[in-house]
Scaffold this active site. Structure first.
Site, PDB file in Angstrom:
ATOM      1  N   GLY A  46       0.843  -1.191   0.000  1.00 22.18           N
ATOM      2  CA  GLY A  46       0.000   0.000   0.000  1.00 22.18           C
ATOM      3  C   GLY A  46       0.878   1.241   0.000  1.00 22.18           C
ATOM      4  O   GLY A  46       2.010   1.210   0.505  1.00 22.18           O
ATOM      5  N   GLN A  51       3.460   9.894   0.554  1.00 19.36           N
ATOM      6  CA  GLN A  51       4.725   9.180   0.765  1.00 19.36           C
ATOM      7  C   GLN A  51       5.704   9.378  -0.391  1.00 19.36           C
ATOM      8  O   GLN A  51       6.886   9.063  -0.273  1.00 19.36           O
ATOM      9  CB  GLN A  51       4.458   7.684   0.980  1.00 19.36           C
ATOM     10  N   CYS A  94       5.825   0.239   7.769  1.00 16.59           N
ATOM     11  CA  CYS A  94       5.514   1.333   6.842  1.00 16.59           C
ATOM     12  C   CYS A  94       6.762   1.657   6.029  1.00 16.59           C
ATOM     13  O   CYS A  94       7.857   1.735   6.584  1.00 16.59           O
ATOM     14  CB  CYS A  94       5.073   2.562   7.651  1.00 16.59           C
ATOM     15  N   LEU A  95       6.587   1.846   4.734  1.00 22.29           N
ATOM     16  CA  LEU A  95       7.734   2.169   3.880  1.00 22.29           C
ATOM     17  C   LEU A  95       8.362   3.503   4.295  1.00 22.29           C
ATOM     18  O   LEU A  95       9.520   3.746   4.024  1.00 22.29           O
ATOM     19  CB  LEU A  95       7.304   2.228   2.408  1.00 22.29           C
ATOM     20  N   HIS A 136      -4.643   2.113   7.558  1.00 16.64           N
ATOM     21  CA  HIS A 136      -3.252   2.572   7.691  1.00 16.64           C
ATOM     22  C   HIS A 136      -2.961   3.657   6.644  1.00 16.64           C
ATOM     23  O   HIS A 136      -2.402   4.704   6.964  1.00 16.64           O
ATOM     24  CB  HIS A 136      -2.302   1.380   7.506  1.00 16.64           C
ATOM     25  N   GLU A 137      -3.370   3.391   5.396  1.00 15.79           N
ATOM     26  CA  GLU A 137      -3.111   4.349   4.315  1.00 15.79           C
ATOM     27  C   GLU A 137      -3.902   5.636   4.512  1.00 15.79           C
ATOM     28  O   GLU A 137      -3.406   6.726   4.230  1.00 15.79           O
ATOM     29  CB  GLU A 137      -3.467   3.732   2.955  1.00 15.79           C
ATOM     30  N   HIS A 140      -2.274   8.090   6.638  1.00 16.44           N
ATOM     31  CA  HIS A 140      -1.247   8.902   5.958  1.00 16.44           C
ATOM     32  C   HIS A 140      -1.847  10.190   5.412  1.00 16.44           C
ATOM     33  O   HIS A 140      -1.198  11.233   5.395  1.00 16.44           O
ATOM     34  CB  HIS A 140      -0.636   8.118   4.785  1.00 16.44           C
TER      35      HIS A 140
HETATM   36 NI    NI Z   1       2.590   3.565   5.790  1.00 16.51          NI
END
Ligand code: NI
Length: 218
Positions: A46, A51, A94-95, A136-137, A140
């Site tokens: 995701g 990001q 998380c990236l 989660h997304e 962001h």
């Molecule tokens: Ni994340």
């Protein structure tokens, strides 16, 4: 399609609230294509536009578990309509928060309304990993990271675990090279390199999909 740079903590852009998209046009579709490519490359399951430094309310996702089978999902201006009071716990990563993972409780099911890749209104009932990934997304888009849910105590434990991992790697790698130099076979030794652990885990069982999250890394 272009692989874009994923920004990481403590970059303050990650704390920005993303703006709604007026219309899904060519620019937004190119962004979604790039985001998907960037997510697959990371790899993750995701990714939110912020990001890659773009403060638009856009998310891409692919939680397909089968190797080589792609099931991309695109969410523009997502809004959660309903959340189940029952919680589910997943280990998230998380990236944008590399090498950190923690168990987070979230509503186990949710209903999300959004515009798809072509700007068409959709309603999705999600549960399991998909529900967690969406939430989660969507965090962001509000400038929220999964680590924000952790207490100071947990955060300090996480950094200690990270430190221990690094120390262990520093010890193991020279040992392996020493073994090879000596002609010793270390085939049975296997370890998970930092930053390569993939996927959400549920009830401590490995999930085959990689979360954006670097792991879910969602
Ligand atoms: Ni994340």
């Amino acid at each position: 399609m272009t692989i874009r740079t994923i920004i990481t903590e403590p970059n303050q852009l990650l704390r920005q609230v993303s703006k709604p998209v007026d219309q899904v046009g060519k620019e937004e579709q190119t962004l979604m294509d790039d985001m998907l490519e960037t997510m697959y490359d990371a790899p993750g399951i995701g990714l939110a536009a912020i990001q890659v430094g773009v403060p638009k309310r856009i998310i891409v996702m692919d939680i397909s578990k089968e190797e080589g089978k792609k099931e991309p999902r695109y969410f523009v201006n997502p809004v959660i309509k309903n959340k189940d009071p029952i919680k589910a716990t997943y280990e998230e990563g998380c990236l944008s928060v590399p090498n950190q993972f923690a168990e987070i409780d979230r509503p186990s099911k949710c209903e999300v309304e959004y515009l798809d890749y072509h700007g068409k209104k959709q309603l999705l009932k999600a549960d399991g990993l998909l529900a967690t990934c969406i939430q989660h997304e969507m965090d962001h888009l509000e400038g929220v990271l999964f680590i924000d849910y952790l207490s100071k105590l947990k955060k300090s434990k996480m950094s200690k675990i990270k430190f221990i991992r690094v120390v262990v790697l520093m010890l193991i790698v020279p040992m392996l090279s020493f073994g090879q130099n000596q002609g010793t076979c270390y085939n049975t030794v296997s370890f998970c390199p930092v930053g390569k652990r993939m996927g959400f885990t549920k009830n401590m069982q490995s999930f085959s999909g990689a979360f954006e999250m670097g792991d879910t890394s969602v």
